[in-house]
Design a protein around this motif. Structure first.
Motif, PDB file in Angstrom:
ATOM      1  N   PRO A  17      13.365  19.189 -59.960  1.00 42.68           N
ATOM      2  CA  PRO A  17      12.856  20.509 -60.357  1.00 42.68           C
ATOM      3  C   PRO A  17      13.282  21.641 -59.427  1.00 42.68           C
ATOM      4  CG  PRO A  17      11.090  19.095 -59.515  1.00 42.68           C
ATOM      5  CD  PRO A  17      12.285  18.219 -59.718  1.00 42.68           C
ATOM      6  N   PHE A  18      13.644  21.328 -58.183  1.00 43.23           N
ATOM      7  CA  PHE A  18      14.009  22.410 -57.271  1.00 43.23           C
ATOM      8  C   PHE A  18      15.525  22.507 -57.072  1.00 43.23           C
ATOM      9  CE2 PHE A  18       9.561  22.058 -56.614  1.00 43.23           C
ATOM     10  CZ  PHE A  18       9.131  23.306 -56.189  1.00 43.23           C
ATOM     11  N   ARG A  19      16.287  21.780 -57.920  1.00 43.38           N
ATOM     12  CA  ARG A  19      17.746  21.891 -57.815  1.00 43.38           C
ATOM     13  C   ARG A  19      18.162  23.160 -58.541  1.00 43.38           C
ATOM     14  NH1 ARG A  19      20.918  19.013 -54.398  1.00 43.38           N
ATOM     15  NH2 ARG A  19      20.049  17.043 -55.157  1.00 43.38           N
ATOM     16  N   LEU A  20      18.941  23.985 -57.877  1.00 45.00           N
ATOM     17  CA  LEU A  20      19.439  25.201 -58.504  1.00 45.00           C
ATOM     18  C   LEU A  20      20.469  24.834 -59.563  1.00 45.00           C
ATOM     19  CD1 LEU A  20      19.741  27.266 -55.219  1.00 45.00           C
ATOM     20  CD2 LEU A  20      18.131  27.699 -57.096  1.00 45.00           C
ATOM     21  N   PRO A  21      20.577  25.627 -60.586  1.00 45.27           N
ATOM     22  CA  PRO A  21      21.499  25.269 -61.678  1.00 45.27           C
ATOM     23  C   PRO A  21      22.956  25.209 -61.230  1.00 45.27           C
ATOM     24  CG  PRO A  21      20.532  27.461 -62.020  1.00 45.27           C
ATOM     25  CD  PRO A  21      19.801  26.858 -60.874  1.00 45.27           C
ATOM     26  N   THR A  22      23.306  26.002 -60.263  1.00 46.12           N
ATOM     27  CA  THR A  22      24.696  25.979 -59.788  1.00 46.12           C
ATOM     28  C   THR A  22      24.679  26.060 -58.267  1.00 46.12           C
ATOM     29  OG1 THR A  22      24.792  28.386 -59.888  1.00 46.12           O
ATOM     30  CG2 THR A  22      25.626  27.172 -61.828  1.00 46.12           C
ATOM     31  N   GLY A  23      25.885  25.890 -57.701  1.00 45.36           N
ATOM     32  CA  GLY A  23      26.047  26.107 -56.284  1.00 45.36           C
ATOM     33  C   GLY A  23      25.934  24.842 -55.460  1.00 45.36           C
ATOM     34  N   GLY A  24      26.322  24.999 -54.205  1.00 43.53           N
ATOM     35  CA  GLY A  24      26.273  23.869 -53.281  1.00 43.53           C
ATOM     36  C   GLY A  24      27.569  23.085 -53.287  1.00 43.53           C
ATOM     37  N   VAL A  25      27.794  22.322 -52.234  1.00 46.93           N
ATOM     38  CA  VAL A  25      29.000  21.505 -52.176  1.00 46.93           C
ATOM     39  C   VAL A  25      28.676  20.046 -52.456  1.00 46.93           C
ATOM     40  CG1 VAL A  25      30.311  23.046 -50.682  1.00 46.93           C
ATOM     41  CG2 VAL A  25      28.818  21.325 -49.674  1.00 46.93           C
ATOM     42  N   ILE A  26      27.617  19.846 -53.198  1.00 49.75           N
ATOM     43  CA  ILE A  26      27.252  18.507 -53.645  1.00 49.75           C
ATOM     44  C   ILE A  26      28.078  18.152 -54.878  1.00 49.75           C
ATOM     45  CG2 ILE A  26      24.915  18.362 -52.754  1.00 49.75           C
ATOM     46  CD1 ILE A  26      24.098  19.661 -55.480  1.00 49.75           C
ATOM     47  N   ASP A  27      28.150  16.871 -55.169  1.00 50.96           N
ATOM     48  CA  ASP A  27      28.889  16.424 -56.342  1.00 50.96           C
ATOM     49  C   ASP A  27      27.889  16.062 -57.439  1.00 50.96           C
ATOM     50  OD1 ASP A  27      30.430  15.247 -58.238  1.00 50.96           O
ATOM     51  OD2 ASP A  27      31.585  13.999 -56.835  1.00 50.96           O
ATOM     52  N   ARG A  28      27.716  16.985 -58.353  1.00 46.27           N
ATOM     53  CA  ARG A  28      26.679  16.797 -59.388  1.00 46.27           C
ATOM     54  C   ARG A  28      27.037  15.689 -60.362  1.00 46.27           C
ATOM     55  NH1 ARG A  28      23.043  21.717 -59.643  1.00 46.27           N
ATOM     56  NH2 ARG A  28      23.709  22.905 -57.845  1.00 46.27           N
ATOM     57  N   GLY A  29      28.295  15.246 -60.305  1.00 47.27           N
ATOM     58  CA  GLY A  29      28.691  14.136 -61.162  1.00 47.27           C
ATOM     59  C   GLY A  29      28.347  12.780 -60.563  1.00 47.27           C
ATOM     60  N   GLU A  30      27.972  12.772 -59.292  1.00 41.87           N
ATOM     61  CA  GLU A  30      27.722  11.514 -58.588  1.00 41.87           C
ATOM     62  C   GLU A  30      26.246  11.430 -58.214  1.00 41.87           C
ATOM     63  OE1 GLU A  30      29.539   8.820 -57.454  1.00 41.87           O
ATOM     64  OE2 GLU A  30      31.208   9.452 -58.737  1.00 41.87           O
ATOM     65  N   ALA A  31      25.454  10.827 -59.100  1.00 40.49           N
ATOM     66  CA  ALA A  31      24.029  10.694 -58.800  1.00 40.49           C
ATOM     67  C   ALA A  31      23.834   9.644 -57.714  1.00 40.49           C
ATOM     68  CB  ALA A  31      23.272  10.314 -60.048  1.00 40.49           C
ATOM     69  N   ARG A  32      22.841   9.822 -56.923  1.00 39.49           N
ATOM     70  CA  ARG A  32      22.472   8.856 -55.892  1.00 39.49           C
ATOM     71  C   ARG A  32      20.977   8.594 -56.018  1.00 39.49           C
ATOM     72  NH1 ARG A  32      27.109   8.224 -55.649  1.00 39.49           N
ATOM     73  NH2 ARG A  32      28.602   8.750 -54.015  1.00 39.49           N
ATOM     74  N   LEU A  33      20.633   7.339 -56.262  1.00 40.72           N
ATOM     75  CA  LEU A  33      19.213   7.013 -56.378  1.00 40.72           C
ATOM     76  C   LEU A  33      18.692   6.576 -55.018  1.00 40.72           C
ATOM     77  CD1 LEU A  33      18.920   5.108 -59.752  1.00 40.72           C
ATOM     78  CD2 LEU A  33      18.659   7.530 -59.254  1.00 40.72           C
ATOM     79  N   PHE A  34      17.498   7.010 -54.709  1.00 44.62           N
ATOM     80  CA  PHE A  34      16.914   6.621 -53.417  1.00 44.62           C
ATOM     81  C   PHE A  34      15.408   6.465 -53.565  1.00 44.62           C
ATOM     82  CE2 PHE A  34      14.855  10.560 -51.944  1.00 44.62           C
ATOM     83  CZ  PHE A  34      15.386  11.493 -52.839  1.00 44.62           C
ATOM     84  N   VAL A  35      14.838   5.789 -52.601  1.00 46.77           N
ATOM     85  CA  VAL A  35      13.404   5.513 -52.646  1.00 46.77           C
ATOM     86  C   VAL A  35      12.735   6.142 -51.435  1.00 46.77           C
ATOM     87  CG1 VAL A  35      11.638   3.707 -52.620  1.00 46.77           C
ATOM     88  CG2 VAL A  35      13.794   3.316 -53.829  1.00 46.77           C
TER      89      VAL A  35
END
Lengths: 962, 419, 94
Positions: A17-35
């Motif tokens: 919910p707090f991810r901005l719609p655009t921006g950042g140098v993250i790879d939005r195509g590569e999800a990472r699941l974590f606990v």
């Protein structure tokens, strides 16, 4: 890995919910699941654990050290004091891991720490209620009564309440590596300044190493600079420029040496097979450039630690680098112009800014413009009194310039108390930072040799205007200076009140700056506050000095591969293979591994085996590898003269082909070592030393020659490893040897008497040296061959001795026989004994100078009261003597004043069929025949023994001359 | 104000009024023109000596002069271990007296120094080492000191997390002193300072001694950065810098200055309960009440006045740690630092008069000075007050080197970096 | 710390063994007895807070003894000489 469950699927779809719609140098195509705390979430490649938590709206991450207060994410870097988690689990659990630098990987597991039973409901929050008692240093004033309660009651309570995360308590399953690198220029920090410095150096042809602690180069420019990629590409094109990402230079050491740790596999679920988890670099650099940027300071006001209160730079970073909104409605509180960037970032991210609060009466037009541009009401001459909320910020109370209180709702408080150049490394070699009023921060003072500082680390800020605010007056609630150690402004005031005003006292008394964040957000605020309340300048109050490491370093990395069996090297004797085939049990002798004894099938009792080996030697013949004794080849016209000076006894008359026992002292007159030296040629000698002292004696000889007597024509070389040497001992030793010594050599008693030596050939032409030496007291030899032939020699000797039932023997049997013969060895040559103590006073020549002569003549070293070598045999022959027992007069009280000596070595004598011992006893030699109490309370031993001459076996030495 | 006794009652009472009643732990005294005794060095030993002088000897006015802030030297930069597991007759009674003083310290000085008798275990890895520990353990018993020789099974039971499976030098057993343990080091300096202050001792900080004034072989006082301070007697307790200060009186000492590094990890939940010493490498470790693992090893091995060390020793120490406790691999080193040790020629200290009348020396503590703090203070006070050595420190003579009565526990001779 | 060995070049201090003060000289009285000169030689050391001349041994290298001039406050090395050369020079009558 994570289990594919419904939960997993839900997480896959989780909206962040707090991810901005655009921006950042993250790879939005590569999800990472974590606990986190048992619940699965989704982030992206390029996230840190902190940015992914924020994206998922998680703001409560940990509990504080003392008061167990709810804590969130304060920073976006390695200075994080609050957001500490236990990362991974099982044997790989890593407590106190900063979520702000933990790179997100698929399957990451993190658990909040230091709370019970849960993060949201922590019973120890009760500490907060007791906090009036838990003021700085309260524990020094109480818990003293009754004394016995400390270890049993108070301390265990304190220990449990303190501490942070839980260590795994299991052996670290990963491996580590050490590496050394050399360069012309080491650039520390891969932000804009570091990249510029590296490019400049590389362009001029220098060999460059660039280290950056982050996993992406660019520092604060990541996601903010369009030209960054270009510059990084240029860097990567230089073949002599090495970029080490995920690498923290943690310390500066002498001689241009830098310590660094590369986190090779910390961003993986676990290292690949044979891949190190981390690599420790020792970098030797001719010059270095420090480009570590700057670290922001929090502001000190009420409840400034509540989740949702974040440093302004971190707010920008989460927005620009990670595309995460750290909140939905912000208040910004700052005392400097650098915060304009954060206001711009908030505007870019469409985050509402309710207010901009600045303690300065006047602020620049540009800053005011930046604030109003995002819709903020501007409060100058104002401050924040406190945050509101419980587990997260829900609002703030502002003290405006004209008094009163303004209450505003918000879920994010961006704060900035100014910036500290990250100059830690400049002070590792005692450099003293200096205070710069202009930026209200310390800047580097004297630098380590060869270091330059550039960019923000040098105090070179784009918007330097800062007006220090060390605390907000009128603040309510706890105002934290050191977040992690829960040190408040009131604690600093109490420290002052109690006289702990110097920086050193302040930090030790309140624990300010001692936490895992190394006080990077706390130290300067603490110092500034102390200066303010003592009405002194910052300089008068003190300066902060930094100790390595810059950020905490895993011990495993610093140890590298040196653990387990690889802790130290292992030296094998030339006959190791043979001994292994003979079923030998081995024992450590320094670095050497020696055969201790050789069990035959069916033998289980070591004493039985050793007794058999000794009996075989005494009656027949045995062989033992004695290669480990130090061997030093000595040559030169003055070799004999030299020996005269290093040994206590005479050497000028030693004949060719003869060996002699020699005793060496240290210059302080105590015994250093013993051994035999053989004259192999006119000007050629071969010295042997004890196994333990081989290296030390070689060093000593070189010292004596190079430093004391450089005029002597003599040279040394260690040949311990070049010659394999095997003892052949027992009445049949000569007969055994005859069948392998080439027939042209005569080894009869006449030609090769006791203490004789011969260079000869064996086995049809193999060069060898034969010494007639005896440690066992039997007719015995030591045969030396080039080391590569040692193993074959052992086999050959076994064949040659087969008709006599030749028996291999190990160090235990060797020890038994030397004790029976009363030869001093390691336990007697313990560095505390004199020649007199060992019954060797007659070896102290009166006719010449030698090392230790003058000091050996001190009365204390010849005092008859000194314990002197004697033999012991138990009155009850069935009793077992034990080394380390003390010797007391029978019937005397067991107290120190009756202590007359101790037992040095013991053995069961197969020849005498009872235990025998050597010992050191006051007035020993004059007490032969007396009965003495052998007292060993640590092993419940208490028996009587007769004092006898230390030579138990063949005192006349008939056998060895046979 | 400020003279209230420390107790749970006073802490609660103060908590109720916002701690406004606590005064300075000690006065920041201004030097008087003359004292009967001036102790040079506001470290643990100097402060303890001043306290015991004031408490047990009628010597008149006493001052401690310190060039920086009290407790900033080795008392504040060590690994906090206390023990009395010494072997030689010159040492054992002294360190045992120190242990006894530790055991009653907090009640005596009304300051919680967190004396924690957690047990000190020295591991052995060879037969010869075990025999040497037996000799030492027996010697301790003869001196009335507790000691236990543990076999492998007992060691395993006590500290199950050591490397018993894959060790290069397998553990055979150990020598345990249960009464040994740790003490919160800073609190020792502050506690003695506060207690001495209450008895009228002037603690003068930021007062560096620059000279020792003498006349006809007799000390008159000390020149300092805050002026001349007259003194009937001057006691030097400035370990690390003893050579420098003694040189002001024209003395050369059998001492070299060496750096010893110490290390602490991040805070952890309780993990290591005792003090453990590796016998096949240079490494010892304990856990502080705050949770940090506090550890150390050998001195760096070369003369130094820089309070820091170098990587070879850091690596050596961490290698020892990993060889002994492979569970340490993922624990992080938080900070390392160095202290300057007076390394003496036989590894044992000096508490004695000097050839200058009225000038007394307390020096040469090597890296073992912290545990000695109470007894050192006690015996130095005795010497300063009575001009004769205390019986448990009688062997710590300055002239023992000339006479040959060295106290060399390790048997390495006059080579300070090897002690 | 890095020591510039005249034979081997600059090496890490871990290759060297330390001995200490290079200013003391062994009495040349034949070891007559434990007189003051001997006690000084064996037990008293220069220990300056500044430049110190000291003996190091290149144990893991060429096995040379070296006289290193080093500042004890900063560990900065000003000079490295072969001990043998220093010793020979010292023996020459001045």
């Amino acid at each position: 890995m994570l289990q594919k469950t419904d939960h997993f699927d839900a997480a896959q779809r989780s909206p962040q919910p707090f991810r901005l719609p655009t921006g950042g140098v993250i790879d939005r195509g590569e999800a990472r699941l974590f606990v986190f705390d048992g619940k699965t979430y989704r982030g992206y490649a390029g996230d840190t654990l902190a940015s992914a938590l924020l994206a998922n709206g998680i703001r409560l991450v940990g509990r504080s050290f003392k008061y167990h207060r709810p804590r969130g994410i304060l920073t976006a870097g390695s200075e994080e004091p609050n957001a500490l988690v236990e990362l991974r689990d099982g044997a790989r659990r890593e407590p106190n891991t900063k979520a702000t630098v933990a790179e997100l990987y698929d399957g990451l597991q993190a658990t909040s720490q230091h709370r019970f039973p849960s993060l949201k409901f922590d019973l120890l929050e009760v500490n907060s209620l007791l906090s009036p008692i838990f003021a700085a240093g309260f524990y020094y004033k109480t818990f003293m009564w009754p004394a016995s309660f400390w270890e049993k009651i108070y301390e265990p309570l304190i220990r449990r309440a303190a501490g942070l995360g839980r260590a795994a308590g299991l052996p670290d399953p990963d491996i580590y590596e050490k590496s050394t690198a050399f360069c012309d220029v080491l650039v520390i920090g891969g932000g804009e300044a570091g990249i510029a410095a590296a490019l400049q150096a590389a362009r001029s042809g220098s060999r460059v190493i660039l280290c950056d602690e982050d996993f992406v180069l660019g520092g604060r420019a990541i996601g903010e600079s369009a030209s960054l990629a270009e510059r990084i590409a240029e860097l990567q094109a230089y073949p002599e420029l090495k970029i080490l990402r995920r690498t923290t230079v943690f310390g500066v050491y002498d001689g241009g040496t830098y310590g660094a740790v590369e986190r090779v596999a910390d961003h993986l679920l676990k290292p690949a097979p044979h891949q190190p988890r981390q690599r420790y670099w020792k970098i030797i650099a001719k010059t270095s450039v420090l480009a570590t940027g700057a670290t922001e300071r929090p502001l000190v006001f009420g409840n400034n630690d509540r989740p949702g209160a974040m440093l302004s730079g971190a707010v920008s970073r989460y927005i620009h680098r990670f595309g995460v909104a750290p909140g939905k409605k912000a208040v910004v509180f700052a005392n400097n112009d650098e915060v304009a960037g954060t206001l711009a970032a908030l505007r870019d991210a469409n985050i509402a800014v309710a207010a901009y609060v600045d303690p300065r009466a006047e602020i620049s037009a540009a800053l005011r413009q930046a604030a109003t541009a995002c819709g903020a009401t501007v409060y100058t001459g104002a401050a924040i009194k406190t945050t509101l909320g419980r587990l997260a910020v829900t609002g703030v109370e502002i003290i405006p310039a004209d008094g009163g209180v303004v209450k505003l709702d918000c879920d994010l408080l961006a704060m900035s108390g100014g910036w500290n150049p990250a100059l830690q490394l400049t002070s590792h070699l005692d450099g003293k930072p200096v205070w710069d009023e202009k930026i209200a921060a310390f800047i580097p003072g004297s630098l380590p040799p060869g270091m330059q500082v550039t960019g923000a680390a040098a105090g070179d800020f784009t918007n330097p205007a800062t007006q220090p605010l060390w605390q907000v007056r009128g603040a309510t609630g706890k105002a934290f200076v050191d977040f992690q150690n829960d040190v408040t402004a009131n604690d600093v005031k109490l420290a002052k009140q109690e006289g702990f005003t110097s920086v050193e006292h302040l930090k030790r008394y309140t624990t300010l700056g001692m936490a895992t964040d190394q006080g990077r957000t706390a130290n300067v605020n603490g110092l500034g506050l102390m200066a303010e309340i003592t009405a002194k300048s910052i300089e008068q109050t003190g300066t902060t000095r930094f100790r390595p490491p810059y950020t905490p370093v895993a011990l495993g990395a610093l140890a590298g591969a040196h653990r387990g069996q690889h802790f130290k090297p292992r030296r094998l004797t030339p006959t190791h293979q043979w001994a292994t085939a003979k079923n030998a049990v081995f024992v450590d002798a320094g670095m050497w591994l020696r055969a201790q004894y050789f069990p035959k099938p069916g033998e289980t009792d070591w004493l039985q085996i050793v007794t058999r080996e000794v009996t075989a030697v005494r009656n027949n013949v045995g062989i033992c590898d004695v290669t480990t004794l130090g061997k030093i080849d000595i040559q030169g016209r003055d070799a004999a003269k030299f020996l005269e000076r290093v040994y206590t006894n005479g050497w000028d008359n030693l004949k060719l082909g003869r060996a002699r026992y020699g005793l060496m002292l240290r210059e302080d007159g105590f015994v250093m070592d013993d051994g035999t030296t053989t004259r192999l040629g006119d000007t050629h000698y071969l010295m042997t030393t004890t196994t333990a002292n081989a290296g030390k004696i070689f060093q000593h000889l070189e010292f004596c020659h190079q430093w004391l007597w450089p005029e002597l024509d003599v040279r040394f070389i260690s040949v311990t490893d070049q010659w394999a040497q095997i003892a052949i001992a027992g009445p049949n030793s000569r007969d055994t040897l005859r069948s392998i010594v080439d027939p042209q050599f005569d080894i009869s008693n006449e030609t090769l008497p006791y203490m004789g030596a011969q260079e000869l050939t064996i086995c049809d032409g193999l060069r060898a040296r034969l010494f007639r030496l005896s440690f066992s007291g039997e007719l015995a030899y030591e045969l030396a061959v080039p080391a590569g032939f040692g193993n074959a020699l052992a086999q050959k000797l076994m064949q040659a001795g087969e008709p006599f039932g030749i028996t291999p023997y190990g160090t235990e049997a060797l020890g038994v026989m030397r004790i029976e013969k009363g030869h001093p060895a390691g336990n007697e040559l313990n560095g505390q004994t004199t020649a007199h103590d060992l019954g060797m006073a007659k070896l102290l020549s009166q006719k010449k100078d030698f090392i230790g002569r003058a000091m050996a003549a001190r009365p204390a070293l010849t005092d008859p009261n000194r314990p002197t070598l004697i033999g012991l045999r138990p009155v009850n022959r069935a009793d077992r003597l034990r080394a380390g027992s003390h010797l007391l007069p029978p019937g005397a009280e067991a107290v120190a004043k009756n202590d007359q000596g101790f037992v040095t070595s013991v053995a069961y004598s197969p020849s005498l069929l009872h235990w025998v011992g050597l010992g050191l006893l006051a007035h020993g030699p004059s007490r032969l025949g007396e009965i003495i109490r052998v007292y060993d309370p640590v092993r419940n031993g208490d028996l009587l023994a007769e004092i006898v001459h230390p030579v138990f076996y063949d005192p006349e030495g008939v056998r060895l001359r046979g | 104000m400020g003279f209230s006794r420390y107790s749970i009652f006073s802490v609660i009472a103060e908590a109720l009024r916002g701690h406004s009643g606590w005064g300075p732990a000690w006065r920041d005294a201004i030097p008087a023109p003359k004292y009967d005794v001036v102790s040079v060095g506001g470290g643990g030993h100097g402060l303890a000596a001043a306290y015991y002088l004031a408490r047990h000897h009628a010597v008149g006015r006493i001052a401690v002069v310190e060039k920086g802030w009290i407790g900033g030297g080795n008392v504040g930069r060590n690994t906090t271990i206390v023990r009395s597991n010494y072997m030689l007759p010159g040492n054992a009674p002294f360190y045992e007296w120190s242990m006894k003083l530790w055991e009653g310290l907090e009640q005596d000085i009304n300051y919680n120094a967190m004396v924690s008798q957690r047990g000190v275990l020295n591991l052995c890895h060879t037969d010869a080492q075990r025999d040497a520990y037996a000799r030492r353990g027996n010697s301790m018993r003869l001196h009335g000191i507790d000691s236990e020789l543990l076999d492998l099974a007992a060691v395993k039971k006590m500290v199950p997390y050591l490397d018993y499976k894959n060790a290069r030098f397998p553990i055979q057993g150990g020598l345990l002193q249960k009464r040994g343990g740790t003490v919160r080091h800073d609190a020792v300096a502050w506690g003695y300072a506060r207690a001495a202050d209450r008895l009228g001792v002037d603690i003068i900080q930021n007062c560096e001694v620059t000279g020792i004034r003498q006349q006809a072989g007799r000390v008159l006082g000390v020149e300092t950065t805050r002026g001349f301070i007259g003194a009937g007697k001057v006691g030097l307790a400035c370990a690390g810098h003893s050579s420098q200060v003694a040189a002001m009186a024209g003395l050369r000492l059998p001492i070299e200055s060496h750096a010893l590094q110490a290390f602490v990890t991040e805070g952890l939940q309780p993990l290591i309960d005792n003090v453990i010493t590796f016998g096949a490498g240079h490494f010892y470790i304990s856990q502080s009440d705050k949770g940090g693992l506090v550890f150390g090893g050998d001195i760096d091995g070369y003369n130094s006045y820089a309070q820091r060390g170098n990587l070879p020793t850091i690596e050596d120490v961490c290698e020892g740690g990993m060889a002994l406790m492979p569970m340490l691999g993922r624990q992080r080193l938080l900070r390392h630092w160095g202290g300057i040790m007076d390394m003496s020629m036989d590894g044992s200290p000096i508490i004695d008069k000097t050839p200058v009348q009225g000038l007394y020396l307390n020096a040469g503590w090597c890296y073992g000075g912290f545990k000695a703090t109470p007894a050192s203070g006690w015996c130095f006070a005795h010497l300063l007050a009575r001009d004769e050595p205390h019986e448990v420190a009688a062997a710590y003579r300055l002239d023992r080197f000339a006479a040959g009565y060295v106290i060399d526990e390790k048997g390495v001779g006059a080579q300070p970096n090897l002690h | 710390m890095r020591i510039n060995c005249p034979y081997c070049g600059e090496r890490g201090s871990e290759e060297f063994a330390y001995h200490g003060d290079a200013t003391v000289t062994r009495p040349r009285d034949g070891g007559a007895g434990p007189n003051a000169a001997w006690i000084d030689y064996v037990y008293l050391r220069e220990n300056p807070s500044g430049l110190h001349r000291e003996l190091w041994y290149h144990a893991s290298g060429c096995q040379s003894w070296l006289v290193v001039t080093r500042d004890l406050r900063t560990h900065a090395i000003a000079r490295v000489e072969l001990a043998r050369s220093v010793a020979l020079a010292r023996m020459e009558p001045s």
